[in-house]
Structures are given as structure tokens and as C-alpha cells.
Design a protein around this motif. Structure first.
Motif, PDB file in Angstrom:
ATOM      1  N   LYS A  61    -102.425 113.502   3.516  1.00 55.15           N
ATOM      2  CA  LYS A  61    -101.063 113.395   2.512  1.00 55.15           C
ATOM      3  C   LYS A  61    -100.295 115.066   0.745  1.00 55.15           C
ATOM      4  O   LYS A  61    -101.552 114.120   0.581  1.00 55.15           O
ATOM      5  CB  LYS A  61     -99.802 112.418   2.763  1.00 55.15           C
ATOM      6  CG  LYS A  61     -99.696 112.738   4.970  1.00 55.15           C
ATOM      7  CD  LYS A  61     -98.728 111.019   4.135  1.00 55.15           C
ATOM      8  CE  LYS A  61     -99.198 110.206   6.023  1.00 55.15           C
ATOM      9  NZ  LYS A  61     -97.797 109.204   5.426  1.00 55.15           N
ATOM     10  N   ASN A  62     -99.553 115.633   0.931  1.00 55.23           N
ATOM     11  CA  ASN A  62     -99.296 116.069   0.027  1.00 55.23           C
ATOM     12  C   ASN A  62    -101.053 116.906  -0.210  1.00 55.23           C
ATOM     13  O   ASN A  62    -101.052 117.364  -2.023  1.00 55.23           O
ATOM     14  CB  ASN A  62     -99.287 115.215  -0.936  1.00 55.23           C
ATOM     15  CG  ASN A  62     -97.782 114.526  -0.647  1.00 55.23           C
ATOM     16  OD1 ASN A  62     -96.871 115.255  -0.162  1.00 55.23           O
ATOM     17  ND2 ASN A  62     -97.487 113.469  -0.503  1.00 55.23           N
ATOM     18  N   CYS A  63    -101.814 117.003  -0.142  1.00 56.79           N
ATOM     19  CA  CYS A  63    -102.798 118.298   0.002  1.00 56.79           C
ATOM     20  C   CYS A  63    -102.915 119.592   0.624  1.00 56.79           C
ATOM     21  O   CYS A  63    -103.457 119.504   1.851  1.00 56.79           O
ATOM     22  CB  CYS A  63    -104.109 117.078  -0.078  1.00 56.79           C
ATOM     23  SG  CYS A  63    -105.446 118.536  -0.942  1.00 56.79           S
ATOM     24  N   PRO A  64    -102.640 120.570   0.132  1.00 54.05           N
ATOM     25  CA  PRO A  64    -102.241 122.028   0.710  1.00 54.05           C
ATOM     26  C   PRO A  64    -104.121 122.032   1.100  1.00 54.05           C
ATOM     27  O   PRO A  64    -104.864 121.876   0.802  1.00 54.05           O
ATOM     28  CB  PRO A  64    -101.443 122.290   0.185  1.00 54.05           C
ATOM     29  CG  PRO A  64    -100.909 122.319  -0.917  1.00 54.05           C
ATOM     30  CD  PRO A  64    -101.743 120.979  -0.699  1.00 54.05           C
ATOM     31  N   SER A 163    -103.976 123.257   8.241  1.00 50.96           N
ATOM     32  CA  SER A 163    -102.325 122.744   7.426  1.00 50.96           C
ATOM     33  C   SER A 163    -102.638 121.164   8.637  1.00 50.96           C
ATOM     34  O   SER A 163    -102.623 121.297   9.980  1.00 50.96           O
ATOM     35  CB  SER A 163    -101.082 123.521   7.606  1.00 50.96           C
ATOM     36  OG  SER A 163     -99.700 122.342   7.445  1.00 50.96           O
ATOM     37  N   ARG A 166     -96.975 119.526   7.567  1.00 45.70           N
ATOM     38  CA  ARG A 166     -96.088 119.434   6.207  1.00 45.70           C
ATOM     39  C   ARG A 166     -96.738 120.470   5.245  1.00 45.70           C
ATOM     40  O   ARG A 166     -96.986 121.425   5.424  1.00 45.70           O
ATOM     41  CB  ARG A 166     -96.124 118.382   6.507  1.00 45.70           C
ATOM     42  CG  ARG A 166     -95.039 117.390   7.680  1.00 45.70           C
ATOM     43  CD  ARG A 166     -95.149 116.896   7.744  1.00 45.70           C
ATOM     44  NE  ARG A 166     -95.861 115.364   7.725  1.00 45.70           N
ATOM     45  CZ  ARG A 166     -96.054 115.172   9.793  1.00 45.70           C
ATOM     46  NH1 ARG A 166     -96.028 115.955  10.072  1.00 45.70           N
ATOM     47  NH2 ARG A 166     -97.699 114.382   9.174  1.00 45.70           N
ATOM     48  N   ASN A 167     -97.049 119.156   4.086  1.00 49.43           N
ATOM     49  CA  ASN A 167     -97.838 120.054   2.995  1.00 49.43           C
ATOM     50  C   ASN A 167     -99.061 118.873   3.081  1.00 49.43           C
ATOM     51  O   ASN A 167     -99.293 119.565   1.627  1.00 49.43           O
ATOM     52  CB  ASN A 167     -96.859 119.632   1.755  1.00 49.43           C
ATOM     53  CG  ASN A 167     -97.086 119.869   0.573  1.00 49.43           C
ATOM     54  OD1 ASN A 167     -97.647 121.226   0.561  1.00 49.43           O
ATOM     55  ND2 ASN A 167     -96.888 119.289  -0.308  1.00 49.43           N
ATOM     56  N   GLY A 168     -99.535 119.411   3.974  1.00 47.35           N
ATOM     57  CA  GLY A 168    -100.865 118.480   3.889  1.00 47.35           C
ATOM     58  C   GLY A 168    -102.224 119.163   4.615  1.00 47.35           C
ATOM     59  O   GLY A 168    -101.305 120.150   4.842  1.00 47.35           O
ATOM     60  N   SER A 169    -102.705 118.344   4.523  1.00 47.22           N
ATOM     61  CA  SER A 169    -104.063 118.783   5.626  1.00 47.22           C
ATOM     62  C   SER A 169    -104.785 118.379   6.429  1.00 47.22           C
ATOM     63  O   SER A 169    -105.183 116.600   6.230  1.00 47.22           O
ATOM     64  CB  SER A 169    -105.458 119.074   3.952  1.00 47.22           C
ATOM     65  OG  SER A 169    -105.133 119.879   3.410  1.00 47.22           O
TER      66      SER A 169
END
Length: 174
Positions: A61-64, A163, A166-169
Motif C-alpha cells: 500500500k502507498n507505494c506506486p 498498480s 489505488r496508490n499501491g503496488s
């Protein structure tokens, strides 16, 4: 390093993408080692070589994905955060970018080193960008074995990141 002469086939890149979509653990006795930070770590012992293979699946999460891939490819940055790096650099050799990596091992064990080529491709898979990195150990005359260091001669790594929507990988690594 895109465009390097590495010997990786188009099919190898697409195989890495396929496992991102549908992880393959069936047909073998993959052992779940741990789950942490949204990732699952597995290993399988090869009965012939007695060497372990590893796979990692999950979502960060939160890691593009572009950032995660750039960090993975950045050897200078790795030297800053990885305390186990003894030596790590790239060298151009006959049209290939070859990586030399020596890893510190605990006391009473010899350091390990790797010589490998790697290649990154950014692919479009059903309208989604997938970052794929393939790496394979090689033998090269410009990187002779060193006394007191154990050379790892059979190593390959496949990494696919996209992706999570969302904003994660979403990641797969073997």
C-alpha cells in the motif's frame, strides 16, 4: 537499462506478467515462510540441487509501482539502505550491462557474490502498465572469482509490478 543485450526472450517477460495475474504454487510443495506488510513469502526446495527457490506475492500500500521499480533498479540507493552490501556496481561488457554484487555474510561464513545481467521492460498488459525486471547469473571473464568469497553461479530473478488500482503496488517476485 532498457535495450541492453541480455539474452532474455519476449516470452520470458510475458511469463512473468502471467504469474502476476495468476500466481503459480500448485503442483509443488511451496512452503509459506511468512506474511508481512501485505506480502506472502514462499520457498520450495529443489530435490536435485537442494537449493531453495523463493516466491513473493502481495500488495504494498502507498507505494506506486514506478517508484518501487525504480528503487529496485537503483544500485547506488541500495548501497545506502542495505547494510549487507559489501560491493555493488555495474560495468559495460561487450554490449551488456553486467552487475557485480558482493553480500556480507555473518561471522564464520564467507561472503557471497553474484555476477548477473538484468533487463527492465515496461509493458502494456490489457491496458495496465506492468514493470518487469528479469535477472540471470552469468560467468564473465572480467569478473573472476575472488579468494574467500563464494560465487553464486545459479541465480535468476523475475519481478513483475503493477498498480493495485489505488496508490499501491501489486507485486510478484521469484
Amino acid at each position: 537499462m532498457a535495450g541492453a543485450v541480455s539474452g532474455f526472450s519476449e516470452e520470458q517477460f510475458w511469463e512473468a506478467c502471467a504469474e502476476l495475474k495468476q500466481p503459480v504454487l500448485a503442483g509443488a510443495d511451496w512452503e509459506l515462510l511468512m506474511e508481512a506488510l501485505g506480502l506472502r513469502f514462499y520457498r520450495l526446495r529443489d530435490q536435485d540441487t537442494r537449493v531453495y527457490k523463493y516466491k513473493v506475492f502481495g500488495t504494498l500500500k502507498n507505494c506506486p509501482p514506478a517508484l518501487l521499480t525504480d528503487v529496485y533498479m537503483d544500485l547506488d540507493y541500495r548501497k545506502q539502505w542495505d547494510q549487507n552490501v559489501e560491493e555493488l556496481y555495474e560495468r559495460e561488457c561487450n554490449g551488456q550491462t553486467v552487475v557485480y554484487w558482493q553480500v556480507k555474510c555473518p561471522m564464520l561464513k564467507s561472503n557471497r557474490d553474484y555476477v548477473y545481467v538484468r533487463e527492465r521492460r515496461d509493458l502494456d498488459v490489457e491496458g495496465r502498465k506492468v514493470f518487469v525486471v528479469l535477472a540471470q547469473s552469468i560467468s564473465h571473464s572480467q569478473f573472476p572469482e575472488r579468494s574467500g568469497v563464494v560465487r553464486v553461479t545459479q541465480c535468476e530473478h523475475r519481478l513483475a509490478i503493477t498498480s493495485d488500482g489505488r496508490n499501491g503496488s501489486k507485486e510478484w517476485s521469484a
